[in-house]
Design a protein around this motif. Structure first.
Motif, PDB file in Angstrom:
ATOM      1  N   ARG A  67     -24.413 -19.419  -6.282  1.00 21.86           N
ATOM      2  CA  ARG A  67     -24.193 -20.484  -5.072  1.00 21.86           C
ATOM      3  C   ARG A  67     -22.834 -20.957  -5.045  1.00 21.86           C
ATOM      4  NH1 ARG A  67     -27.892 -25.138  -3.070  1.00 21.86           N
ATOM      5  NH2 ARG A  67     -26.125 -26.007  -1.990  1.00 21.86           N
ATOM      6  N   GLU A  68     -22.105 -21.219  -6.204  1.00 23.23           N
ATOM      7  CA  GLU A  68     -20.809 -21.648  -5.951  1.00 23.23           C
ATOM      8  C   GLU A  68     -19.889 -20.791  -5.427  1.00 23.23           C
ATOM      9  OE1 GLU A  68     -22.728 -21.225  -9.167  1.00 23.23           O
ATOM     10  OE2 GLU A  68     -23.123 -23.538  -8.809  1.00 23.23           O
ATOM     11  N   GLU A  69     -20.170 -19.432  -5.296  1.00 21.79           N
ATOM     12  CA  GLU A  69     -19.150 -18.354  -4.780  1.00 21.79           C
ATOM     13  C   GLU A  69     -19.317 -18.686  -3.248  1.00 21.79           C
ATOM     14  OE1 GLU A  69     -18.417 -14.453  -6.016  1.00 21.79           O
ATOM     15  OE2 GLU A  69     -18.755 -15.201  -8.228  1.00 21.79           O
ATOM     16  N   GLN A  71     -20.512 -21.430  -1.823  1.00 25.35           N
ATOM     17  CA  GLN A  71     -20.011 -22.735  -1.123  1.00 25.35           C
ATOM     18  C   GLN A  71     -18.361 -22.533  -1.014  1.00 25.35           C
ATOM     19  OE1 GLN A  71     -21.119 -25.936  -0.832  1.00 25.35           O
ATOM     20  NE2 GLN A  71     -19.323 -26.217   0.024  1.00 25.35           N
ATOM     21  N   LYS A  72     -17.730 -21.720  -2.082  1.00 23.88           N
ATOM     22  CA  LYS A  72     -16.291 -21.550  -1.937  1.00 23.88           C
ATOM     23  C   LYS A  72     -15.958 -20.496  -0.489  1.00 23.88           C
ATOM     24  CE  LYS A  72     -14.819 -21.672  -6.654  1.00 23.88           C
ATOM     25  NZ  LYS A  72     -14.718 -20.847  -7.979  1.00 23.88           N
ATOM     26  N   TRP A 120     -29.390 -20.662   0.112  1.00 21.45           N
ATOM     27  CA  TRP A 120     -28.173 -21.412  -0.104  1.00 21.45           C
ATOM     28  C   TRP A 120     -27.383 -21.539   0.934  1.00 21.45           C
ATOM     29  CZ3 TRP A 120     -27.762 -18.297  -5.075  1.00 21.45           C
ATOM     30  CH2 TRP A 120     -28.590 -18.903  -6.224  1.00 21.45           C
TER      31      TRP A 120
END
Ligand SMILES: NC(=O)c1ccc[n+]([C@@H]2O[C@H](COP(=O)([O-])OP(=O)(O)OC[C@H]3O[C@@H](n4cnc5c(N)ncnc54)[C@H](O)[C@@H]3O)[C@@H](O)[C@H]2O)c1
Length: 281
Positions: A67-69, A71-72, A120
């Motif tokens: 998920r963080e990737e 978002q980035k 996501w």
């Protein structure tokens, strides 16, 4: 979205296959495109190819099953293009294995890339599309396997999930000026049979699943059918037309329509069986 020129799209799995077909069709229609993919070399090549046509495009590397990737990648899209109007949740893998051959890691990889990344994507990009008030479109790539199940259970579950999510979301977002489409391709000439090239490290190290001659023959046959499948560039054009006209379902040909009808007939037979009974309440 009748007037696509000048709008911005974010597309996952855009370095090859159907995603690149969609990126190309949208870029040719004057859409600014952020191509997102896990494969850096293929992404560089795709972006360079589109830039050579004077398209306003950029690339961002991300493993969307984290998920963080994702978002980035969204942050990078805003930094480069300010706004997003079109989200294309397209990246997907043909993984998971059939009964007797599947593993937890195979299920997780398939569900994370094919379904969680779509969830996501909607969570992250939905508010970004809403906030400029110009409306937009969310297109998610499921599969004909999102409407009829053969073997390949994890894949089918992930794709039924994408169809279900898209159908529900279409009702929820209609009042907010965001259209929702689900792409259900039949056989398209891509590298989907080589999905394991993108297996993230955290899903590796599982016990090898035994191959039988029948399974190998089935895979070889499927490779041949995919190699003779529909051109991804044509699929890209269909998706552009679907965005312009807010199609709920996007099919790539009618090959599997009889199987969908067979499923509906089976469901109807289930209702027919109990129709005249009085339910106990
Ligand atoms: N080819 C077909 O016949 C067919 C049929 C039905 C559905 N689909 C669906 O179409 C979509 C596109 O697949 P394709 O056929 O073009 O295959 P493809 O393998 O050619 O393209 C998939 C792209 O997704 C990228 N990708 C894979 N894992 C990723 C990850 N974790 N993070 C970011 N990117 C990742 C790959 O690098 C690749 O560029 C998939 O969702 C697939 O399930 C394909």
């Amino acid at each position: 979205m009748k007037d696509l020129a000048g709008k911005t799209a974010f597309i996952t799995g855009a370095a090859s296959g159907i995603g690149l077909g969609i990126a190309t069709a949208l870029a040719q229609a004057g859409v600014k495109v952020m191509l997102c993919d896990i494969e850096a070399a293929a992404l560089d090549k795709a972006v360079a190819g589109l830039k050579a046509t004077n398209a306003d495009v950029e690339g961002v590397v991300a493993d969307i099953s984290v998920r963080e990737e994702l978002q980035k990648a969204a942050d990078a899209t805003l930094a480069r293009f300010d706004e997003v109007h079109i989200l294309v949740n397209n990246a997907g893998v043909g993984g998971g294995g059939s009964y007797g051959r599947w593993s937890d890691a195979g299920w997780r990889w398939t569900l994370d890339v094919n379904l969680w990344a779509v969830i996501w994507g909607i969570e992250i990009f939905g508010p970004l599309i809403e906030r400029h008030g110009q409306g937009g479109q969310i297109v998610s790539t499921a599969s004909i396997a999102g409407l009829i199940s053969g073997s390949g259970n994890a894949y089918n579950v992930s794709k039924y999930g994408v169809v279900a999510l898209s159908e529900g979301l279409r009702l929820e977002l209609a009042g907010r000026g965001i259209g929702v489409s689900v792409l259900c391709p039949g056989l398209v000439r891509t590298q989907i049979m080589d999905s394991a090239r993108n297996l993230p490290e955290r899903f590796e190290g599982q016990a090898p699943t035994p191959m039988t001659p029948a399974i190998e023959a089935g895979i070889a046959q499927m490779r041949e059918r995919i190699a003779g499948g529909v051109d991804p560039a044509y699929v890209g054009e269909l998706v552009r037309e679907a965005i312009e006209n807010d199609w709920p379902y996007i099919f790539t040909d009618a090959e599997f329509e009889p199987f969908v009808e067979m499923r509906f007939a089976n469901i109807k037979a289930g209702f027919d069986r109990i129709r005249d009974r009085t339910p106990v309440r």
